[in-house]
Design a protein around this motif. Sequence first.
Motif, PDB file in Angstrom:
ATOM      1  N   SER A 215     -16.861  43.813  49.206  1.00 25.37           N
ATOM      2  CA  SER A 215     -18.480  44.344  49.285  1.00 25.37           C
ATOM      3  C   SER A 215     -19.164  44.314  49.271  1.00 25.37           C
ATOM      4  O   SER A 215     -20.057  44.935  49.850  1.00 25.37           O
ATOM      5  CB  SER A 215     -17.936  45.092  47.990  1.00 25.37           C
ATOM      6  N   TYR A 216     -19.510  42.665  48.862  1.00 19.39           N
ATOM      7  CA  TYR A 216     -21.133  42.827  48.687  1.00 19.39           C
ATOM      8  C   TYR A 216     -21.290  42.269  50.285  1.00 19.39           C
ATOM      9  O   TYR A 216     -22.535  42.319  51.151  1.00 19.39           O
ATOM     10  CB  TYR A 216     -21.531  41.204  47.826  1.00 19.39           C
ATOM     11  N   ASP A 217     -20.054  41.994  50.829  1.00 21.05           N
ATOM     12  CA  ASP A 217     -20.543  41.158  52.220  1.00 21.05           C
ATOM     13  C   ASP A 217     -20.636  42.381  53.963  1.00 21.05           C
ATOM     14  O   ASP A 217     -21.502  42.254  54.670  1.00 21.05           O
ATOM     15  CB  ASP A 217     -19.514  40.208  52.808  1.00 21.05           C
ATOM     16  N   ALA A 218     -19.894  42.920  53.111  1.00 22.97           N
ATOM     17  CA  ALA A 218     -19.887  44.576  53.565  1.00 22.97           C
ATOM     18  C   ALA A 218     -21.480  45.541  53.365  1.00 22.97           C
ATOM     19  O   ALA A 218     -21.057  46.654  54.235  1.00 22.97           O
ATOM     20  CB  ALA A 218     -19.277  45.675  53.179  1.00 22.97           C
ATOM     21  N   LEU A 219     -21.482  45.016  52.432  1.00 20.71           N
ATOM     22  CA  LEU A 219     -22.831  46.184  52.093  1.00 20.71           C
ATOM     23  C   LEU A 219     -24.099  45.023  52.119  1.00 20.71           C
ATOM     24  O   LEU A 219     -25.831  45.149  51.899  1.00 20.71           O
ATOM     25  CB  LEU A 219     -23.420  46.360  50.506  1.00 20.71           C
ATOM     26  N   GLY A 220     -24.254  43.433  53.153  1.00 17.37           N
ATOM     27  CA  GLY A 220     -24.785  42.995  53.544  1.00 17.37           C
ATOM     28  C   GLY A 220     -26.235  42.579  52.143  1.00 17.37           C
ATOM     29  O   GLY A 220     -27.592  42.436  52.233  1.00 17.37           O
TER      30      GLY A 220
END
Length: 263
Positions: A215-220
Motif C-alpha cells: 500500500s505504501y508503494d501504491a500511495l507513493g
Amino acid sequence: MKVTVNTLNKMAAEGRKISMLTCYDASFASLLEDAGVDILLVGDSLGMVIQGVDSTLPVTQEEMEYHVRCVARGAKRALVLGDMTFGSYQQSPQQAFANASRLIQAGAHMVKIEGGAYMAETTRFLSERGIPVCAHIGLTPQFVNAFGGYRVQGKSEDDARRIVNDAKVLAEAGASMVLMECVPSALAREITETVAVPTIGIGAGVDVSGQVLVSYDALGVYPGKKARFVKNFMADAQSIQGAVEAYVKAVQDKSFPAAEHTF
C-alpha cells in the motif's frame, strides 16, 4: 458481504479481478475495504515500510500477531491474510501449525507461506487442519540472501518449469491461493490456466486472478527507487481513498498492470 475463500474462488471462476493491498493497522483496514479492496495482506513488508529495516527477515512472529490483531479490528468485510515470518514455519509442519494457529487466533483468515514444492507437506498439514494457505512462489523475499538480491524469477526454461511445478504441487496439496511475485507475464498466465485456485500477481502481468501491491508503494509514500511493477495511484488522486479506489478500478478493468509494469 464478507469476503471468504469461497468468494475468491467464485470471483476467479467468473473472471472478476481480485484486489489486494498490504495493511498494517485498523484505520487503514477500514479505509481500504471501504474503497473496495478484497484482501488485506498483513505483510512482513512491515519490516521495511514500518520498522525501517532493509528486508523482511527481522520481523518476528509476535510483531506479526500484533499487526494482524490491529487489522482484524478494523476490517469488517475484507479477508485478512497474514504472513508467516522467517523461521516460523520452515522447521516442520507442526511448527508451522503452532505459529499459523496464533495468526488465525489473532484474526487472520488465511496465512501466506513462501517457498516451492518442498512446502507441500506443510501446506497440506495446515489446510487439512482448517487453516487456509496462500502459497507464495517466484521471487520470495525471505530468500533474498539465497537469491543474491531481488531478481525476476522464471526467466530460463528450467526455472520456469520449476515454478510451474511449484504452483501445481502446492495447489494439489491444498493451497487456497497462489501468489506469484516478479515472474514473466507469460509464465504467470500459464500457471493461472493450470491451477484450479485463484492466482495473485505482483510483477506478474495482467493475466492472473488478481493483483497485490504494498500500500505504501501504491500511495507513493515509501522512499527509494520504485520497482518496475509499482504504480503511484496517489499521483492523480485527491485523497488516499480516491487513490485506493483508482487502484481497485484499474485492477478490475485490467488497465493495471500495464506493459510497463510487467516482465
